[in-house]
Design a protein around this motif. Structure first.
Motif, PDB file in Angstrom:
ATOM      1  N   ASN A 135      -9.020  41.790 -28.145  1.00 49.63           N
ATOM      2  CA  ASN A 135      -7.664  42.328 -28.043  1.00 49.63           C
ATOM      3  C   ASN A 135      -6.631  41.203 -28.091  1.00 49.63           C
ATOM      4  N   GLU A 136      -6.932  40.091 -27.395  1.00 47.51           N
ATOM      5  CA  GLU A 136      -6.000  38.958 -27.420  1.00 47.51           C
ATOM      6  C   GLU A 136      -5.839  38.408 -28.843  1.00 47.51           C
ATOM      7  N   ILE A 137      -6.961  38.291 -29.547  1.00 47.60           N
ATOM      8  CA  ILE A 137      -6.905  37.772 -30.920  1.00 47.60           C
ATOM      9  C   ILE A 137      -6.103  38.709 -31.815  1.00 47.60           C
ATOM     10  N   LEU A 138      -6.316  40.022 -31.656  1.00 49.23           N
ATOM     11  CA  LEU A 138      -5.563  40.992 -32.448  1.00 49.23           C
ATOM     12  C   LEU A 138      -4.071  40.917 -32.140  1.00 49.23           C
ATOM     13  N   GLU A 139      -3.732  40.762 -30.867  1.00 53.27           N
ATOM     14  CA  GLU A 139      -2.321  40.643 -30.485  1.00 53.27           C
ATOM     15  C   GLU A 139      -1.683  39.433 -31.158  1.00 53.27           C
ATOM     16  N   GLN A 140      -2.405  38.326 -31.174  1.00 52.91           N
ATOM     17  CA  GLN A 140      -1.866  37.114 -31.806  1.00 52.91           C
ATOM     18  C   GLN A 140      -1.680  37.318 -33.308  1.00 52.91           C
ATOM     19  N   GLU A 141      -2.656  37.990 -33.939  1.00 47.95           N
ATOM     20  CA  GLU A 141      -2.548  38.249 -35.364  1.00 47.95           C
ATOM     21  C   GLU A 141      -1.376  39.181 -35.671  1.00 47.95           C
ATOM     22  N   ILE A 142      -1.180  40.191 -34.817  1.00 51.49           N
ATOM     23  CA  ILE A 142      -0.062  41.125 -35.033  1.00 51.49           C
ATOM     24  C   ILE A 142       1.273  40.391 -34.928  1.00 51.49           C
ATOM     25  N   VAL A 143       1.400  39.531 -33.931  1.00 50.74           N
ATOM     26  CA  VAL A 143       2.647  38.764 -33.780  1.00 50.74           C
ATOM     27  C   VAL A 143       2.887  37.887 -35.008  1.00 50.74           C
ATOM     28  N   ARG A 192      13.962  38.369 -33.890  1.00 50.87           N
ATOM     29  CA  ARG A 192      13.671  37.233 -33.015  1.00 50.87           C
ATOM     30  C   ARG A 192      13.040  37.659 -31.696  1.00 50.87           C
ATOM     31  N   ARG A 193      13.381  38.839 -31.241  1.00 46.69           N
ATOM     32  CA  ARG A 193      12.907  39.274 -29.921  1.00 46.69           C
ATOM     33  C   ARG A 193      11.741  40.260 -30.120  1.00 46.69           C
ATOM     34  N   ILE A 194      10.555  39.825 -29.693  1.00 44.40           N
ATOM     35  CA  ILE A 194       9.353  40.659 -29.813  1.00 44.40           C
ATOM     36  C   ILE A 194       8.904  41.069 -28.413  1.00 44.40           C
ATOM     37  N   VAL A 195       8.979  42.368 -28.156  1.00 42.47           N
ATOM     38  CA  VAL A 195       8.572  42.898 -26.851  1.00 42.47           C
ATOM     39  C   VAL A 195       7.187  43.554 -26.963  1.00 42.47           C
ATOM     40  N   ASN A 196       7.076  44.462 -27.905  1.00 47.07           N
ATOM     41  CA  ASN A 196       5.805  45.144 -28.154  1.00 47.07           C
ATOM     42  C   ASN A 196       5.524  45.059 -29.647  1.00 47.07           C
ATOM     43  N   PRO A 197       4.762  44.030 -30.078  1.00 47.79           N
ATOM     44  CA  PRO A 197       4.603  43.807 -31.513  1.00 47.79           C
ATOM     45  C   PRO A 197       3.948  44.977 -32.237  1.00 47.79           C
ATOM     46  N   ARG A 198       3.026  45.646 -31.611  1.00 55.62           N
ATOM     47  CA  ARG A 198       2.367  46.788 -32.254  1.00 55.62           C
ATOM     48  C   ARG A 198       3.388  47.889 -32.555  1.00 55.62           C
ATOM     49  N   LEU A 199       4.150  48.264 -31.522  1.00 54.09           N
ATOM     50  CA  LEU A 199       5.118  49.336 -31.682  1.00 54.09           C
ATOM     51  C   LEU A 199       6.216  48.947 -32.660  1.00 54.09           C
ATOM     52  N   GLN A 200       6.710  47.692 -32.541  1.00 55.67           N
ATOM     53  CA  GLN A 200       7.774  47.249 -33.438  1.00 55.67           C
ATOM     54  C   GLN A 200       7.290  47.202 -34.890  1.00 55.67           C
TER      55      GLN A 200
END
Length: 393
Positions: free
Chosen positions: A272-280, A291-299
């Motif tokens: 999950n951490e790796i996926l989060e980094q890839e999404i960002v 510039r402001r990323i709060v929830n990268p998946r949703l955004q």
């Protein structure tokens, strides 16, 4: 003094002193009539040999305790009675190799204990008749004819059985070695064995009952005791041991299950951490103006949804990305790589064939706000890969 007496009436009995000599013997109709009860310190009950069977089995266990616990399961197929109703005694044990086990019905042992209530004695050992037959110094087997017409056979220290007229010949013919040395207490029986082919049969006058046999040698009663664990304390102890084993095995299984679950949870957490980094990372590349990323998946989902509907009309990047989002699904193509630099977008796509590539170019041309240039194309793995350059018109 050790008192040996037969469990069945008429009760033959013999009193043996510390040196192993028979000092008195006799026969009584009831146990209470035995005249030497007051001089007895140890009581050995002699029982009919048919009630006790002896089995030699292969036993991988390394300790006597484990071998005794395993005995019912090893012998289960040989026994006609439910193993829960039997008492098992380990007579001889060679760790990891074999064991000799005596089996008797638990109910019979308990019946003997009740029978002793009529006399002031406690039962110290139970011995089958054939274990009372003495061992000859020059013969491994001793055959003794008894007053009831049956035969008590002693085979070594821990083997034996009761035979009758019908099974005597069967036993003899089943011997692997008819030249084996056998000592017999009856002349006619010895002659019969010789007629059947025996070459090492000898007569040994030891008498016909156990009081006489004791005068020619005996085995310590504790070595041939087949009473087994009969007291409630022993039974509860065995049950307690099995319960402890079951609890330990359950605990080991539970810990193993928890360990596996923790490992799987940790592996999923890392993924999950790796996926989060890839999404960002992808989000930054796809939407550099944010510039402001709060929830990268949703955004990311919201941004893609806006691109598919063409809702974005500001900025060169959004315009080209909107065109890309509309053209690729419509042509049935797959987006492999996207790069944005110097106000133009480099895109690598894959189609099933060149006809699909033509449809993709046609889709791009529908958007007059974006100029599309095919940089290269080629076939690979039965698919067509193409690289486009998109610029705002």
């Amino acid at each position: 003094m050790i008192l040996y007496f037969h469990a069945d009436p008429p009760h033959a009995w013999a009193l043996v002193d510390r040196r192993g000599s028979v000092v008195e013997d006799g026969v009584c109709d009831t146990l209470s009539e035995i005249p030497v009860l007051a001089r007895t310190t140890q009581a050995v009950v002699v029982v009919a040999g048919e009630l006790v069977t002896v089995h030699e089995v292969q036993m991988p266990a390394r300790s006597r305790g484990k071998a005794l616990v395993s005995a019912p399961y090893v012998l289960e197929e040989r026994l006609a009675t439910n193993v829960d109703e039997l008492a098992f005694t380990l007579l001889e044990f060679d760790p990891g190799k074999h064991a000799t086990i005596a089996v008797v019905e638990q109910a019979y042992i308990e019946e003997l204990q009740k029978k002793l209530d009529e006399i002031p004695l406690s039962m110290d050992a139970v011995v089958p008749e054939y274990f009372m037959v003495p061992l000859h110094q020059q013969a491994r087997q001793t055959l003794a004819k008894m007053p009831n017409g049956k035969y008590a056979l002693r085979i070594g220290e821990f083997g034996g059985m009761i035979l009758d007229e019908n099974t005597l010949e069967y036993w003899w013919q089943s011997l692997a070695d008819l030249d084996a040395a056998v000592a017999v207490n009856d002349f006619k029986v010895a002659q019969q064995l010789i007629e059947w082919g025996g070459t090492s049969v000898s007569e040994w006058q030891i008498g016909a009952d156990f009081p006489d046999w004791l005068r020619h040698g005996k085995t310590a009663p504790e070595r041939i005791n087949v009473m087994g664990p009969t007291s409630p304390a022993h039974r509860s102890g065995a049950s307690s041991t099995l319960l402890k084993v079951a609890v330990i095995l359950f605990g080991i299984g539970l810990l193993a299950r928890i360990g596996v679950d923790l490992y799987e949870n940790y592996a999923l957490y890392r993924q999950n951490e790796i996926l989060e980094q890839e999404i960002v990372k992808v989000f930054h590349e796809a939407f550099p103006d944010v510039r402001r990323i709060v929830n990268p998946r949703l955004q990311m989902e919201q941004g893609l949804k806006q691109l598919r509907t063409g809702a974005i009309d500001a900025g060169a990047f959004q315009t080209m990305l909107s065109s890309l989002a509309a053209a690729i699904p419509g042509a049935g193509a797959t987006l492999d790589e996207i790069t944005f630099r110097d106000d133009f977008l480099l895109v690598t796509c894959t189609t099933k064939d060149f006809a699909g590539l033509d449809r993709l170019k046609a889709k791009f041309s529908e958007n007059r706000d974006v100029r599309v240039e095919l940089i290269s194309s080629g076939s690979r793995d039965n698919k067509v890969s193409a690289r486009f350059k998109l610029q705002r018109a």
